[in-house]
Scaffold this motif. Sequence first.
Motif, PDB file in Angstrom:
ATOM      1  N   PHE A   5       0.829  -1.199   0.000  1.00 53.45           N
ATOM      2  CA  PHE A   5       0.000   0.000   0.000  1.00 53.45           C
ATOM      3  C   PHE A   5       0.866   1.252   0.000  1.00 53.45           C
ATOM      4  O   PHE A   5       0.657   2.177  -0.802  1.00 53.45           O
ATOM      5  N   HIS A   6       1.858   1.305   0.878  1.00 54.68           N
ATOM      6  CA  HIS A   6       2.656   2.516   1.035  1.00 54.68           C
ATOM      7  C   HIS A   6       3.512   2.805  -0.189  1.00 54.68           C
ATOM      8  O   HIS A   6       3.719   3.971  -0.537  1.00 54.68           O
ATOM      9  N   ARG A   7       4.016   1.769  -0.838  1.00 59.97           N
ATOM     10  CA  ARG A   7       4.800   1.994  -2.056  1.00 59.97           C
ATOM     11  C   ARG A   7       3.943   2.653  -3.126  1.00 59.97           C
ATOM     12  O   ARG A   7       4.367   3.614  -3.772  1.00 59.97           O
ATOM     13  N   MET A   8       2.745   2.122  -3.331  1.00 63.13           N
ATOM     14  CA  MET A   8       1.865   2.703  -4.342  1.00 63.13           C
ATOM     15  C   MET A   8       1.432   4.111  -3.961  1.00 63.13           C
ATOM     16  O   MET A   8       1.382   5.019  -4.808  1.00 63.13           O
ATOM     17  N   TRP A   9       1.119   4.299  -2.694  1.00 61.46           N
ATOM     18  CA  TRP A   9       0.659   5.616  -2.229  1.00 61.46           C
ATOM     19  C   TRP A   9       1.732   6.673  -2.450  1.00 61.46           C
ATOM     20  O   TRP A   9       1.450   7.773  -2.933  1.00 61.46           O
ATOM     21  N   ALA A  10       2.958   6.339  -2.123  1.00 55.99           N
ATOM     22  CA  ALA A  10       4.064   7.283  -2.298  1.00 55.99           C
ATOM     23  C   ALA A  10       4.322   7.567  -3.774  1.00 55.99           C
ATOM     24  O   ALA A  10       4.666   8.691  -4.156  1.00 55.99           O
ATOM     25  N   ASP A  11       4.139   6.566  -4.623  1.00 57.63           N
ATOM     26  CA  ASP A  11       4.379   6.724  -6.054  1.00 57.63           C
ATOM     27  C   ASP A  11       3.329   7.627  -6.693  1.00 57.63           C
ATOM     28  O   ASP A  11       3.635   8.436  -7.578  1.00 57.63           O
ATOM     29  N   LEU A  12       2.096   7.506  -6.244  1.00 59.56           N
ATOM     30  CA  LEU A  12       0.996   8.280  -6.825  1.00 59.56           C
ATOM     31  C   LEU A  12       0.914   9.691  -6.251  1.00 59.56           C
ATOM     32  O   LEU A  12       0.439  10.611  -6.923  1.00 59.56           O
ATOM     33  N   ALA A  13       1.376   9.873  -5.035  1.00 61.09           N
ATOM     34  CA  ALA A  13       1.166  11.124  -4.302  1.00 61.09           C
ATOM     35  C   ALA A  13       1.576  12.395  -5.047  1.00 61.09           C
ATOM     36  O   ALA A  13       0.866  13.406  -4.968  1.00 61.09           O
ATOM     37  N   PRO A  14       2.689  12.438  -5.789  1.00 59.92           N
ATOM     38  CA  PRO A  14       3.070  13.703  -6.431  1.00 59.92           C
ATOM     39  C   PRO A  14       2.239  14.073  -7.656  1.00 59.92           C
ATOM     40  O   PRO A  14       2.263  15.233  -8.085  1.00 59.92           O
ATOM     41  N   VAL A  15       1.528  13.118  -8.225  1.00 55.13           N
ATOM     42  CA  VAL A  15       0.854  13.347  -9.507  1.00 55.13           C
ATOM     43  C   VAL A  15      -0.297  14.336  -9.354  1.00 55.13           C
ATOM     44  O   VAL A  15      -1.242  14.105  -8.600  1.00 55.13           O
ATOM     45  N   GLY A  16      -0.200  15.441 -10.060  1.00 53.90           N
ATOM     46  CA  GLY A  16      -1.282  16.424 -10.080  1.00 53.90           C
ATOM     47  C   GLY A  16      -1.390  17.269  -8.836  1.00 53.90           C
ATOM     48  O   GLY A  16      -2.388  17.979  -8.659  1.00 53.90           O
ATOM     49  N   ARG A  17      -0.376  17.238  -7.976  1.00 55.46           N
ATOM     50  CA  ARG A  17      -0.442  18.029  -6.744  1.00 55.46           C
ATOM     51  C   ARG A  17       0.048  19.442  -7.003  1.00 55.46           C
ATOM     52  O   ARG A  17       1.126  19.656  -7.566  1.00 55.46           O
ATOM     53  N   HIS A  18      -0.743  20.426  -6.568  1.00 57.27           N
ATOM     54  CA  HIS A  18      -0.392  21.822  -6.804  1.00 57.27           C
ATOM     55  C   HIS A  18       0.572  22.289  -5.717  1.00 57.27           C
ATOM     56  O   HIS A  18       0.281  22.161  -4.518  1.00 57.27           O
ATOM     57  N   PRO A  19       1.717  22.843  -6.100  1.00 55.47           N
ATOM     58  CA  PRO A  19       2.727  23.217  -5.098  1.00 55.47           C
ATOM     59  C   PRO A  19       2.285  24.333  -4.170  1.00 55.47           C
ATOM     60  O   PRO A  19       2.759  24.431  -3.032  1.00 55.47           O
ATOM     61  N   GLY A  20       1.369  25.176  -4.644  1.00 56.92           N
ATOM     62  CA  GLY A  20       0.922  26.288  -3.808  1.00 56.92           C
ATOM     63  C   GLY A  20      -0.111  25.889  -2.781  1.00 56.92           C
ATOM     64  O   GLY A  20       0.031  26.160  -1.584  1.00 56.92           O
ATOM     65  N   SER A  21      -1.156  25.208  -3.210  1.00 54.00           N
ATOM     66  CA  SER A  21      -2.264  24.852  -2.320  1.00 54.00           C
ATOM     67  C   SER A  21      -2.032  23.550  -1.573  1.00 54.00           C
ATOM     68  O   SER A  21      -2.621  23.315  -0.518  1.00 54.00           O
ATOM     69  N   GLY A  22      -1.193  22.682  -2.140  1.00 51.63           N
ATOM     70  CA  GLY A  22      -1.017  21.354  -1.567  1.00 51.63           C
ATOM     71  C   GLY A  22      -2.142  20.404  -1.927  1.00 51.63           C
ATOM     72  O   GLY A  22      -2.117  19.229  -1.564  1.00 51.63           O
ATOM     73  N   GLY A  23      -3.142  20.905  -2.657  1.00 51.88           N
ATOM     74  CA  GLY A  23      -4.255  20.074  -3.097  1.00 51.88           C
ATOM     75  C   GLY A  23      -3.999  19.509  -4.482  1.00 51.88           C
ATOM     76  O   GLY A  23      -2.994  19.821  -5.139  1.00 51.88           O
ATOM     77  N   TYR A  24      -4.933  18.687  -4.943  1.00 51.25           N
ATOM     78  CA  TYR A  24      -4.774  17.998  -6.227  1.00 51.25           C
ATOM     79  C   TYR A  24      -5.664  18.615  -7.295  1.00 51.25           C
ATOM     80  O   TYR A  24      -6.815  18.990  -7.037  1.00 51.25           O
ATOM     81  N   ARG A  25      -5.107  18.672  -8.502  1.00 52.62           N
ATOM     82  CA  ARG A  25      -5.846  19.175  -9.661  1.00 52.62           C
ATOM     83  C   ARG A  25      -5.733  18.152 -10.776  1.00 52.62           C
ATOM     84  O   ARG A  25      -5.105  18.379 -11.807  1.00 52.62           O
ATOM     85  N   ARG A  26      -6.344  17.010 -10.538  1.00 50.33           N
ATOM     86  CA  ARG A  26      -6.324  15.899 -11.491  1.00 50.33           C
ATOM     87  C   ARG A  26      -7.637  15.924 -12.275  1.00 50.33           C
ATOM     88  O   ARG A  26      -8.585  15.209 -11.979  1.00 50.33           O
ATOM     89  N   TYR A  27      -7.709  16.793 -13.261  1.00 46.70           N
ATOM     90  CA  TYR A  27      -8.939  16.984 -14.026  1.00 46.70           C
ATOM     91  C   TYR A  27      -8.975  16.048 -15.228  1.00 46.70           C
ATOM     92  O   TYR A  27      -7.935  15.687 -15.788  1.00 46.70           O
ATOM     93  N   ALA A  28     -10.174  15.699 -15.638  1.00 45.27           N
ATOM     94  CA  ALA A  28     -10.365  14.727 -16.716  1.00 45.27           C
ATOM     95  C   ALA A  28      -9.688  15.171 -18.005  1.00 45.27           C
ATOM     96  O   ALA A  28      -9.799  16.326 -18.425  1.00 45.27           O
ATOM     97  N   TRP A  29      -8.978  14.231 -18.625  1.00 46.44           N
ATOM     98  CA  TRP A  29      -8.366  14.393 -19.938  1.00 46.44           C
ATOM     99  C   TRP A  29      -7.339  15.535 -19.972  1.00 46.44           C
ATOM    100  O   TRP A  29      -7.213  16.241 -20.963  1.00 46.44           O
ATOM    101  N   THR A  30      -6.629  15.713 -18.856  1.00 50.05           N
ATOM    102  CA  THR A  30      -5.520  16.659 -18.801  1.00 50.05           C
ATOM    103  C   THR A  30      -4.226  15.866 -18.619  1.00 50.05           C
ATOM    104  O   THR A  30      -4.238  14.637 -18.516  1.00 50.05           O
ATOM    105  N   GLY A  31      -3.108  16.595 -18.535  1.00 52.37           N
ATOM    106  CA  GLY A  31      -1.834  15.923 -18.336  1.00 52.37           C
ATOM    107  C   GLY A  31      -1.779  15.129 -17.041  1.00 52.37           C
ATOM    108  O   GLY A  31      -1.241  14.009 -16.999  1.00 52.37           O
ATOM    109  N   ALA A  32      -2.341  15.680 -15.958  1.00 55.86           N
ATOM    110  CA  ALA A  32      -2.347  14.967 -14.681  1.00 55.86           C
ATOM    111  C   ALA A  32      -3.173  13.696 -14.775  1.00 55.86           C
ATOM    112  O   ALA A  32      -2.812  12.654 -14.205  1.00 55.86           O
ATOM    113  N   ASP A  33      -4.276  13.759 -15.500  1.00 54.78           N
ATOM    114  CA  ASP A  33      -5.126  12.579 -15.692  1.00 54.78           C
ATOM    115  C   ASP A  33      -4.373  11.518 -16.493  1.00 54.78           C
ATOM    116  O   ASP A  33      -4.430  10.322 -16.177  1.00 54.78           O
ATOM    117  N   THR A  34      -3.666  11.954 -17.507  1.00 51.24           N
ATOM    118  CA  THR A  34      -2.860  11.020 -18.307  1.00 51.24           C
ATOM    119  C   THR A  34      -1.804  10.337 -17.443  1.00 51.24           C
ATOM    120  O   THR A  34      -1.576   9.125 -17.560  1.00 51.24           O
TER     121      THR A  34
END
Length: 403
Positions: A5-34
């Motif tokens: 679980f932790h290996r996968m969680w750590a691997d996925l965690a940076p994807v689509g994370r906004h450096p300013g807010s710390g929240g995620y912006r993984r919107y449909a059919w964008t680069g983060a979604d890809t």
Amino acid sequence: MSDSFHRMWADLAPVGRHPGSGGYRRYAWTGADTDCRAWFRAQAEARGLLCETDRNGNQWAWLGDRTAGDAVVTGSHLDSVPDGGAFDGPLGVVSSFAALDELRRRGARFTRPLAVANFGDEEGARFGLACVGSRLAAGQLTRQAAFALRDADGVSLPQAMEAAGHDPEAIGPDPERLAGIGAFVELHVEQGRALDLTGDAVGVASAIWPHGRWRFDFRGEANHAGTTRLADRRDPMLTYAETVLAARREAELAGAVATFGKVAVEPNGVNAIPSLVRGWLDSRAPDQAALDTVLAAVEQAARERAERDGTDVAVVRESFTPVVEFEHALRDEIGRILGGSVPVLGTGAGHDAGILSASVPTAMLFVRNPTGVSHSPAEYAAEDDCVAGVRALADVLEGLACG
């Protein structure tokens, strides 16, 4: 199990994370979604699973013969709301792969096909409609309506899909695929504090409240903010403001929830009285009667205030999902597998499991959220509770797919 679980969680965690807010912006059919889709495919291939993307952009990772029928499917989604938390959606997908790892560690012998799914555009953050991937598959969103969806920049859903390398001409109902599924179990972080109050790490869903989204258009007259007498104004912002307060008031009276969480103003100038204020209402209630009561009262309050303000109001229902009662037989079987003492609770949040319930026997597991905060960077689940969720999901899948 926890290492997986932790290996996968750590691997996925940076994807689509906004450096300013710390929240995620993984919107449909964008680069983060890809990138999320690539992560899903990599996890599937690392486990020797057959990974495929269906006609509507949903991903499936199969163990066993996917054409055999009566399959057991688990999973959730990887996209997010604007500046969303890490757990809403991804917890279910990561836990599904981790549960499969746990079953293999146990030496489980599968008697039914098993799949992990990632449903596309569940949150509706980009195009304004939730659960697009599962709605399309279940035939609850027509091709024509899907093609009409636009994002804030005017990009259509077909254009976005094509830009991401998916053929939009293929979208549509997928009854054959759904007919081959015998059960769908979705694990999700709880979006509330019911489990924290009972002291349980894991719960089972009973039902999803009826819920919908309505657009309120308040039209008035644009004018100068500094020279127009108060008595001469037709200010739709006043009408909107009263409607927001009415939504809170009426929801409290009905035991429901109602939120104006999005607003657009024209011409949107500091020194200009608006000509148009457009607000989106999200409302949910324990039953249909309560939801109808809230909506009728909010609309009446808006029209009464509009008459005083000299403005006009139009209300458009953009989406609606009736109450979803998860199949009792499957829910009871899950309760038996988990020992019979797991709390059963309802939820006001929509999920792909709710959409699919009209076509497939579905159930949900919830993992404790100690703060109840969701759709926020502060969303959280404790490490021990996440592991307990993986264990519970593995037990359920073993009981359903290995019996």
